[in-house]
Design a protein around this motif. Structure first.
Motif, short mmCIF file in Angstrom:
data_model
loop_
_atom_site.label_atom_id
_atom_site.label_comp_id
_atom_site.label_asym_id
_atom_site.label_seq_id
_atom_site.Cartn_x
_atom_site.Cartn_y
_atom_site.Cartn_z
N SER A 17 0.81 -1.22 0.00
CA SER A 17 0.00 0.00 0.00
C SER A 17 0.84 1.27 0.00
N GLU A 18 1.97 1.27 0.68
CA GLU A 18 2.79 2.48 0.76
C GLU A 18 3.23 2.94 -0.62
N ALA A 19 3.69 2.04 -1.46
CA ALA A 19 4.11 2.40 -2.81
C ALA A 19 2.94 2.94 -3.62
N LYS A 20 1.76 2.36 -3.42
CA LYS A 20 0.57 2.83 -4.13
C LYS A 20 0.18 4.24 -3.71
N VAL A 21 0.34 4.56 -2.43
CA VAL A 21 0.04 5.91 -1.94
C VAL A 21 0.99 6.91 -2.58
N HIS A 22 2.29 6.61 -2.56
CA HIS A 22 3.27 7.53 -3.16
C HIS A 22 2.98 7.74 -4.63
N ALA A 23 2.61 6.69 -5.35
CA ALA A 23 2.29 6.82 -6.78
C ALA A 23 1.07 7.71 -6.98
N LEU A 24 0.03 7.52 -6.17
CA LEU A 24 -1.17 8.35 -6.29
C LEU A 24 -0.86 9.81 -5.99
N GLU A 25 -0.15 10.06 -4.89
CA GLU A 25 0.15 11.44 -4.51
C GLU A 25 1.01 12.12 -5.57
N GLU A 26 1.93 11.39 -6.17
CA GLU A 26 2.75 11.96 -7.24
C GLU A 26 1.87 12.32 -8.44
N LEU A 27 0.94 11.45 -8.76
CA LEU A 27 0.00 11.70 -9.86
C LEU A 27 -0.87 12.92 -9.55
N LEU A 28 -1.35 13.02 -8.32
CA LEU A 28 -2.16 14.18 -7.93
C LEU A 28 -1.36 15.47 -8.03
N ASN A 29 -0.09 15.43 -7.64
CA ASN A 29 0.76 16.61 -7.76
C ASN A 29 0.96 17.00 -9.22
N GLU A 30 1.20 16.01 -10.07
CA GLU A 30 1.39 16.29 -11.50
C GLU A 30 0.14 16.87 -12.13
N SER A 31 -1.03 16.38 -11.73
CA SER A 31 -2.27 16.88 -12.32
C SER A 31 -2.62 18.28 -11.84
N SER A 32 -1.95 18.74 -10.80
CA SER A 32 -2.18 20.10 -10.28
C SER A 32 -1.19 21.11 -10.84
N ASN A 33 -0.43 20.76 -11.85
CA ASN A 33 0.62 21.64 -12.37
C ASN A 33 0.11 22.97 -12.89
N HIS A 34 -1.17 23.08 -13.19
CA HIS A 34 -1.69 24.35 -13.69
C HIS A 34 -1.86 25.37 -12.57
N HIS A 35 -1.71 24.95 -11.31
CA HIS A 35 -1.81 25.86 -10.17
C HIS A 35 -0.43 26.42 -9.83
N ASP A 36 -0.43 27.49 -9.11
CA ASP A 36 0.79 28.09 -8.57
C ASP A 36 1.53 27.04 -7.73
N GLN A 37 2.86 26.95 -7.85
CA GLN A 37 3.65 25.92 -7.17
C GLN A 37 3.45 25.95 -5.66
N HIS A 38 3.33 27.13 -5.07
CA HIS A 38 3.10 27.22 -3.62
C HIS A 38 1.78 26.55 -3.25
N GLN A 39 0.74 26.79 -4.04
CA GLN A 39 -0.56 26.18 -3.78
C GLN A 39 -0.48 24.66 -3.89
N ILE A 40 0.27 24.16 -4.88
CA ILE A 40 0.42 22.72 -5.04
C ILE A 40 1.03 22.11 -3.79
N ASN A 41 2.13 22.70 -3.32
CA ASN A 41 2.78 22.16 -2.13
C ASN A 41 1.88 22.23 -0.90
N LYS A 42 1.12 23.33 -0.80
CA LYS A 42 0.24 23.51 0.34
C LYS A 42 -0.88 22.48 0.34
N HIS A 43 -1.45 22.20 -0.83
CA HIS A 43 -2.64 21.37 -0.89
C HIS A 43 -2.36 19.89 -1.14
#
Length: 192
Positions: free
Chosen positions: A46-72
């Motif tokens: 499960s841990e590897a799956k969580v990291h993969a999902l969170e990385e995907l969520l971060n990549e899909s948020s690239n249209h937002h300001d980088q500070h907002q991405i890190n915050k959210h």
């Protein structure tokens, strides 16, 4: 983008429970952060799956300001003892359940979630009981427990569902037939 957030704890189990829950998490709006994933200390996948999902969520948020991405997109993973391993004798679960309750107490004291999401792994039972106790004692009075019964439960609730039926704030089922048997459930159709 909203300036409020809902600290969310997500309980993962091995196999299908993790897959179902991560599908749900991938659809959560941005305010459900920071996210804390809790899994059994013996769960290796499960841990590897969580990291993969969170990385995907971060990549899909690239249209937002980088500070907002890190915050959210904050997340962390915590591990705890299982109350009962698969094929463990029922008599030996007294000790392992005591360890799981102790781990759950530490996790709740440190993390203090506003929302606890779970879908059936036994790992969630001690966490839900500790959170419920914290609400009764007014330590976390606004926290909510949402239990989502697995899609494979068509005619009856899982053992975990039966245990948590009366303490979950929202009990979600994925088959309309369960609404005829249980009155405290909410049918939302297929979620996962």
């Amino acid at each position: 983008m909203p300036d409020w957030n809902v600290p969310t704890m997500i309980v993962l189990g091995s196999g299908g429970h993790t897959s179902e829950m991560l599908k749900l998490v991938s659809k959560l709006p941005i305010p459900y952060h920071p996210r804390t994933y809790v899994l059994a200390d013996t769960d290796r996948l499960s841990e590897a799956k969580v990291h993969a999902l969170e990385e995907l969520l971060n990549e899909s948020s690239n249209h937002h300001d980088q500070h907002q991405i890190n915050k959210h997109q904050q997340h962390k993973i915590l591990k705890m003892k299982r109350s009962r391993e698969v094929h463990q004798s029922w008599s030996s679960t007294i000790l392992t359940t005591a360890h799981a309750l102790k781990d759950s107490l530490v996790i709740m004291i440190e993390d203090r979630p506003d929302l606890l999401l779970c879908n059936g792994p036994g790992t969630c039972v001690p966490l839900c009981f500790i959170l419920f106790l914290f609400r009764v004692l007014c330590i976390l009075p606004r926290s909510k427990i949402i239990f989502i019964e697995s899609i494979c439960r068509v005619k009856s609730l899982s053992l975990t569902g039966k245990i948590l039926y009366h303490i979950a704030d929202q009990f979600v089922v994925q088959w309309p037939s369960l609404t005829k048997v249980y009155d405290r459930v909410t049918y939302l159709g297929k979620i996962f």
